[in-house]
Scaffold this active site. Structure first.
Site, mmCIF file in Angstrom:
data_model
loop_
_atom_site.group_PDB
_atom_site.id
_atom_site.type_symbol
_atom_site.label_atom_id
_atom_site.label_comp_id
_atom_site.label_asym_id
_atom_site.label_seq_id
_atom_site.Cartn_x
_atom_site.Cartn_y
_atom_site.Cartn_z
ATOM 1 N N SER A 63 -21.827 -22.478 10.512
ATOM 2 C CA SER A 63 -22.899 -21.467 10.012
ATOM 3 C C SER A 63 -23.248 -21.130 8.676
ATOM 4 O O SER A 63 -24.061 -21.020 8.013
ATOM 5 C CB SER A 63 -22.764 -20.119 10.943
ATOM 6 O OG SER A 63 -22.771 -20.193 12.399
ATOM 7 N N ALA A 157 -27.052 -21.142 13.022
ATOM 8 C CA ALA A 157 -26.246 -20.154 12.458
ATOM 9 C C ALA A 157 -26.335 -18.888 13.090
ATOM 10 O O ALA A 157 -27.075 -18.414 13.374
ATOM 11 C CB ALA A 157 -26.571 -19.969 11.031
ATOM 12 N N LYS A 158 -25.190 -18.614 13.340
ATOM 13 C CA LYS A 158 -24.789 -17.085 13.918
ATOM 14 C C LYS A 158 -24.611 -16.227 12.648
ATOM 15 O O LYS A 158 -23.403 -15.882 12.265
ATOM 16 C CB LYS A 158 -23.227 -17.257 14.780
ATOM 17 C CG LYS A 158 -23.339 -16.152 15.581
ATOM 18 C CD LYS A 158 -22.100 -16.219 16.305
ATOM 19 C CE LYS A 158 -21.683 -15.064 17.147
ATOM 20 N NZ LYS A 158 -22.935 -14.410 18.279
ATOM 21 N N ALA A 159 -25.848 -15.948 12.289
ATOM 22 C CA ALA A 159 -25.677 -15.220 11.088
ATOM 23 C C ALA A 159 -26.059 -13.906 11.107
ATOM 24 O O ALA A 159 -26.758 -13.367 12.178
ATOM 25 C CB ALA A 159 -27.009 -15.945 10.209
ATOM 26 N N TYR A 163 -29.534 -10.990 13.746
ATOM 27 C CA TYR A 163 -29.227 -10.155 14.796
ATOM 28 C C TYR A 163 -30.180 -8.848 14.936
ATOM 29 O O TYR A 163 -30.371 -8.004 15.744
ATOM 30 C CB TYR A 163 -27.672 -9.660 15.207
ATOM 31 C CG TYR A 163 -27.055 -10.922 15.692
ATOM 32 C CD1 TYR A 163 -26.858 -11.166 17.064
ATOM 33 C CD2 TYR A 163 -26.860 -12.048 15.124
ATOM 34 C CE1 TYR A 163 -26.308 -11.982 17.913
ATOM 35 C CE2 TYR A 163 -26.161 -13.121 15.700
ATOM 36 C CZ TYR A 163 -25.901 -13.215 17.303
ATOM 37 O OH TYR A 163 -25.711 -14.414 17.816
#
Length: 305
Positions: A63, A157-159, A163
């Site tokens: 990420s 990407a777990k950005a 969220y």
């Protein structure tokens, strides 16, 4: 939330209440950062083990690579920090949150010189969507917010900033009296929950959204492997929300949500009576057997504390 005693911050353990950042930290303003959600379970033999720790840390680093951020610690050091933090807090079971963010320094969207910070927090956290939801299923509603397009934001990407979209969808659902939202993609196909991957089962075949348009969930991958080992056909393809209406079973997967059945979507009962179906229940049982060290065939997924 239930707090713990220590947080690992840039290489050192600090008391929970002293883990602070400057109000001008770049990520606080613009959201450029990455994080992971990981669980540690108390196993049947009394030991504690982190579930699929290397895969989570690898995704964190990937990420960061997508976002153009380089952490001052490598994968091994961050993984060790997770274990160290669990030990320091003397927790048998917990949720683990590694977070990499940009600190105070240069301001502006194109800033590149800000310090990069790494923190690891752990705390006790039960079922994300509730114990009743885990056992009996949850009520889901289709969101008015869409899963973002692959050229709008980077879907692998777990950005942190990604969220905001999920928060809006989640609040919308809760305010309307539902447990969770189903987000559609920009073409109107079912994509995922606010923070979970989506599966449906019909006539013995399980479908899940293609990896091309959603975040590659570690729990999603676990579910697919366990289902295939049971001889169940798993198809990765797009499907519509009304396919969920007429599915025999539906469930969400994620580190926080684990394996959570869907009781209804848009007030349409899923299955005969909305109760978890046989595929979902068997998968849920197998998942917890694996995470609690009851399945030696998947011992490689456990990192003992």
């Amino acid at each position: 939330m239930e707090t713990a005693e220590f947080i690992w911050m840039d290489g050192a353990l600090v008391p929970w209440d002293e883990a602070k950042v400057h109000v001008l930290a770049h990520t606080l303003h613009y959201g450029l950062g990455a994080f992971e959600g990981i669980r540690c379970y108390r196993c049947a033999d009394g030991r504690s083990a982190v579930f699929r720790l290397p895969e989570h840390i690898e995704r964190l680093v990937q990420s960061l690579h997508i976002l153009g951020v380089k952490a001052p610690f490598d994968e091994g050091q961050i993984a060790d920090a997770c274990l160290e933090t669990i030990r320091a807090n003397k927790l048998e079971e917990c949720y683990i949150r590694p977070l990499v963010f940009l600190g105070a320094g240069e301001m502006g969207l194109a800033a590149t010189s800000n310090p990069v910070h790494v923190v690891v927090s752990v705390w006790p956290w039960g079922s994300y969507l509730g114990e009743d939801g885990l056992a009996n299923g949850i009520r889901v509603v289709t969101s008015s917010f869409q899963r973002f397009h692959i050229n709008t934001l980077m879907t692998k990407a777990k950005a942190s900033g990604h969220y905001v979209n999920s928060i809006l969808a989640s609040r919308e659902a809760r305010n309307a009296g539902y447990d969770e939202s189903l987000m559609l993609d920009v073409d109107g196909y079912a994509a995922e929950g606010c923070g979970e991957n989506l599966f449906i089962a019909r006539r013995g075949v399980v479908k899940t959204t293609p990896i091309a348009t959603v975040l590659g969930g570690v729990t999603r991958d676990t579910a697919i492997e366990l289902l295939k080992a049971d001889g169940i056909d798993v198809v990765e393809e797009r499907f519509t929300r009304d396919e969920v209406y007429i599915a025999d079973e539906a469930f969400l997967t994620g580190t926080a949500a684990e394996i959570t059945p869907i009781r209804s979507l848009d007030d349409r009962v899923v299955g005969n009576d909305g109760s978890p179906g046989p595929i979902t229940k068997k998968l849920q049982s197998e998942y917890f057997d694996v995470t609690k060290g009851k399945r030696p065939d998947h011992s490689e997924w456990l990192t003992y504390v």
